[in-house]
Design an enzyme around this catalytic site. Structure first.
Site, PDB file in Angstrom:
ATOM      1  N   ASN A 181      22.651  -0.735 -84.658  1.00 44.39           N
ATOM      2  CA  ASN A 181      22.479   0.332 -85.648  1.00 44.39           C
ATOM      3  C   ASN A 181      21.738   1.481 -84.962  1.00 44.39           C
ATOM      4  O   ASN A 181      20.538   1.391 -84.755  1.00 44.39           O
ATOM      5  CB  ASN A 181      21.679  -0.214 -86.844  1.00 44.39           C
ATOM      6  CG  ASN A 181      21.273   0.880 -87.817  1.00 44.39           C
ATOM      7  OD1 ASN A 181      21.801   1.985 -87.771  1.00 44.39           O
ATOM      8  ND2 ASN A 181      20.326   0.566 -88.694  1.00 44.39           N
ATOM      9  N   TRP A 182      22.485   2.523 -84.633  1.00 51.06           N
ATOM     10  CA  TRP A 182      21.887   3.629 -83.868  1.00 51.06           C
ATOM     11  C   TRP A 182      21.046   4.559 -84.740  1.00 51.06           C
ATOM     12  O   TRP A 182      20.404   5.470 -84.235  1.00 51.06           O
ATOM     13  CB  TRP A 182      22.988   4.439 -83.171  1.00 51.06           C
ATOM     14  CG  TRP A 182      23.601   3.741 -81.990  1.00 51.06           C
ATOM     15  CD1 TRP A 182      23.345   2.467 -81.557  1.00 51.06           C
ATOM     16  CD2 TRP A 182      24.574   4.274 -81.080  1.00 51.06           C
ATOM     17  NE1 TRP A 182      24.094   2.181 -80.442  1.00 51.06           N
ATOM     18  CE2 TRP A 182      24.860   3.276 -80.126  1.00 51.06           C
ATOM     19  CE3 TRP A 182      25.240   5.494 -80.989  1.00 51.06           C
ATOM     20  CZ2 TRP A 182      25.770   3.461 -79.094  1.00 51.06           C
ATOM     21  CZ3 TRP A 182      26.157   5.686 -79.958  1.00 51.06           C
ATOM     22  CH2 TRP A 182      26.412   4.677 -79.014  1.00 51.06           C
ATOM     23  N   LYS A 183      21.124   4.370 -86.055  1.00 47.19           N
ATOM     24  CA  LYS A 183      20.398   5.234 -87.004  1.00 47.19           C
ATOM     25  C   LYS A 183      20.706   6.706 -86.709  1.00 47.19           C
ATOM     26  O   LYS A 183      21.802   7.016 -86.238  1.00 47.19           O
ATOM     27  CB  LYS A 183      18.900   4.933 -86.958  1.00 47.19           C
ATOM     28  CG  LYS A 183      18.611   3.437 -87.058  1.00 47.19           C
ATOM     29  CD  LYS A 183      17.191   3.125 -87.357  1.00 47.19           C
ATOM     30  CE  LYS A 183      16.989   1.630 -87.268  1.00 47.19           C
ATOM     31  NZ  LYS A 183      15.725   1.189 -87.780  1.00 47.19           N
ATOM     32  N   HIS A 219      20.497  -1.130 -96.030  1.00 48.30           N
ATOM     33  CA  HIS A 219      19.426  -1.155 -95.023  1.00 48.30           C
ATOM     34  C   HIS A 219      18.106  -0.781 -95.701  1.00 48.30           C
ATOM     35  O   HIS A 219      18.077   0.050 -96.621  1.00 48.30           O
ATOM     36  CB  HIS A 219      19.753  -0.174 -93.899  1.00 48.30           C
ATOM     37  CG  HIS A 219      18.839  -0.308 -92.727  1.00 48.30           C
ATOM     38  ND1 HIS A 219      17.579   0.243 -92.720  1.00 48.30           N
ATOM     39  CD2 HIS A 219      18.973  -0.967 -91.557  1.00 48.30           C
ATOM     40  CE1 HIS A 219      16.989  -0.060 -91.568  1.00 48.30           C
ATOM     41  NE2 HIS A 219      17.818  -0.806 -90.852  1.00 48.30           N
ATOM     42  N   GLU A 249      15.836   1.124 -94.902  1.00 48.17           N
ATOM     43  CA  GLU A 249      15.529   2.566 -94.896  1.00 48.17           C
ATOM     44  C   GLU A 249      16.284   3.267 -96.025  1.00 48.17           C
ATOM     45  O   GLU A 249      15.770   4.223 -96.615  1.00 48.17           O
ATOM     46  CB  GLU A 249      15.872   3.166 -93.521  1.00 48.17           C
ATOM     47  CG  GLU A 249      14.858   2.717 -92.473  1.00 48.17           C
ATOM     48  CD  GLU A 249      15.395   2.625 -91.049  1.00 48.17           C
ATOM     49  OE1 GLU A 249      16.448   3.215 -90.749  1.00 48.17           O
ATOM     50  OE2 GLU A 249      14.739   1.945 -90.228  1.00 48.17           O
ATOM     51  N   GLU A 308      16.552  -8.920 -92.753  1.00 49.24           N
ATOM     52  CA  GLU A 308      15.748  -7.958 -92.014  1.00 49.24           C
ATOM     53  C   GLU A 308      14.405  -7.764 -92.711  1.00 49.24           C
ATOM     54  O   GLU A 308      14.289  -6.904 -93.613  1.00 49.24           O
ATOM     55  CB  GLU A 308      16.472  -6.608 -91.954  1.00 49.24           C
ATOM     56  CG  GLU A 308      17.798  -6.633 -91.248  1.00 49.24           C
ATOM     57  CD  GLU A 308      18.094  -5.291 -90.585  1.00 49.24           C
ATOM     58  OE1 GLU A 308      18.285  -5.274 -89.383  1.00 49.24           O
ATOM     59  OE2 GLU A 308      18.083  -4.272 -91.285  1.00 49.24           O
ATOM     60  N   GLY A 315      11.463  -1.839 -86.584  1.00 51.22           N
ATOM     61  CA  GLY A 315      10.906  -0.716 -85.826  1.00 51.22           C
ATOM     62  C   GLY A 315       9.418  -0.832 -85.543  1.00 51.22           C
ATOM     63  O   GLY A 315       8.791   0.138 -85.134  1.00 51.22           O
ATOM     64  N   SER A 372      13.025  -5.695 -84.777  1.00 53.29           N
ATOM     65  CA  SER A 372      12.384  -5.744 -83.456  1.00 53.29           C
ATOM     66  C   SER A 372      12.961  -6.834 -82.553  1.00 53.29           C
ATOM     67  O   SER A 372      12.235  -7.443 -81.769  1.00 53.29           O
ATOM     68  CB  SER A 372      10.865  -5.883 -83.601  1.00 53.29           C
ATOM     69  OG  SER A 372      10.340  -4.753 -84.262  1.00 53.29           O
ATOM     70  N   GLY A 378      18.274  -2.397 -84.059  1.00 56.11           N
ATOM     71  CA  GLY A 378      18.006  -0.965 -84.171  1.00 56.11           C
ATOM     72  C   GLY A 378      17.650  -0.387 -82.817  1.00 56.11           C
ATOM     73  O   GLY A 378      18.505  -0.154 -81.967  1.00 56.11           O
ATOM     74  N   GLY A 379      16.358  -0.171 -82.592  1.00 57.65           N
ATOM     75  CA  GLY A 379      15.866   0.499 -81.388  1.00 57.65           C
ATOM     76  C   GLY A 379      16.470  -0.016 -80.091  1.00 57.65           C
ATOM     77  O   GLY A 379      16.857   0.772 -79.215  1.00 57.65           O
TER      78      GLY A 379
HETATM   79  C1  PEP Z   1      17.340  -2.083 -88.055  1.00 57.43           C
HETATM   80  O1  PEP Z   1      17.067  -0.900 -88.285  1.00 57.43           O
HETATM   81  O2  PEP Z   1      18.281  -2.634 -88.629  1.00 57.43           O
HETATM   82  C2  PEP Z   1      16.510  -2.778 -87.083  1.00 57.43           C
HETATM   83  C3  PEP Z   1      16.625  -4.060 -87.005  1.00 57.43           C
HETATM   84  O3  PEP Z   1      15.662  -1.988 -86.356  1.00 57.43           O
HETATM   85  P1  PEP Z   1      14.794  -2.468 -85.086  1.00 57.43           P
HETATM   86  O4  PEP Z   1      15.644  -3.370 -84.260  1.00 57.43           O
HETATM   87  O5  PEP Z   1      14.446  -1.195 -84.376  1.00 57.43           O
HETATM   88  O6  PEP Z   1      13.591  -3.159 -85.628  1.00 57.43           O
END
Ligand code: PEP
Length: 254
Positions: free
Chosen positions: A9-11, A97, A99, A169, A175, A215, A236-237
């Site tokens: 997920n590049w956001k 998600h 967010e 999640e 994040g 994470s 994500g990141g």
């Molecule tokens: C996400 O946004 O779905 C996620 C898992 O982010 P991160 O890996 O950065 O915690």
């Protein structure tokens, strides 16, 4: 064996050129062996979906959108429909998600509509659920996740539900650099699988793909993916760097 998925997920990151570079870097690094370990999905910002699909289809991976409208079409300025996403080759869409829930007020009732429209348009919804830190600290994490999953997904018929991917999640892990421990992830994934079994039966539960997100990185992925009820990750990141993302895919034993 049930399917396994690693989805990035590049956001809201990367310009078009940066996105293209990263896609080609991932494509060039992905081996046959990687693609046998898991279905690989990239969810770039929506304006890049068509370009991303062109790269993905030549290289054995898939694309997904990060969000979509709960409406089919019409006067909803700024929204993107399931049909549009599907028409540029995407096979997946992230729904709910944390967010989106936190910043855009998305509720499980709304997500229920999105899941249905995604399925109608041949998109696989990756439905996100997970508790906030205060909810975990209050011991309410199981109840929170149960309500999210039941409200958004348990109205579906068997055939539709069989296509849905669930991503656990925990919000406190997204994040933050603090991932759920493999034991915490396993405990919740097993809880979700049992909920599915109660509603849809044992076979459906055994086949349901449940991803972990929060994470997850190339260092902790193998311990998380070694858990019996963890079928991959929503990343994500760490999906913004090809080497890290590839390292996560390689977190599967075989
Ligand atoms: C996400 O946004 O779905 C996620 C898992 O982010 P991160 O890996 O950065 O915690």
């Amino acid at each position: 064996m049930r399917g396994r998925i690693v989805a990035g997920n590049w956001k809201m990151n990367k310009t078009f050129e940066e996105a293209e570079d990263l896609l080609y870097e991932i494509a060039e690094s992905l081996t046959e062996e990687d693609l046998e370990k898991a279905t690989v999905v990239i969810c770039p910002p929506s304006p890049y979906l068509e370009m991303a699909h062109d790269v993905a289809k030549e290289n054995g991976f898939y694309t997904g959108a990060q969000n979509m409208s709960n409406k089919e079409s019409g006067a909803f300025t700024g929204e993107i429909s399931a049909a549009m996403i599907s028409s540029v080759g995407a096979a997946f869409v992230i729904v709910g998600h944390s967010e989106r829930r936190a910043y855009f007020g998305e509720t499980d009732e709304l997500l229920c509509e999105k899941v249905e429209i995604a399925l109608k348009n041949n998109l696989v919804p990756v439905f996100c659920c997970g508790e906030r830190l205060e909810e975990r600290n209050a011991g309410a994490h199981f109840a929170v996740v149960k309500k999210q999953v039941q409200t958004a997904l348990f109205n579906l018929g068997d055939e539709d539900f069989s296509k849905v991917v669930i991503a656990y999640e925990p919000v406190w892990a997204i994040g933050t650099g603090v991932n759920a421990t493999p034991e915490q992830a396993q405990e919740m994934h097993n809880f979700i699988r049992n909920l599915v079994a109660e509603k849809f039966g044992k076979k459906m539960a055994e086949e349901k793909i449940i991803l972990y997100g929060g994470s997850c990185n190339a260092t902790n992925a193998s311990a998380l993916f070694a858990q019996p009820d963890v079928d991959g990750g929503l990343i994500g990141g760490a999906s913004l760097k090809a080497s890290e993302f590839l390292g996560i895919i390689r977190g599967f034993d075989k």
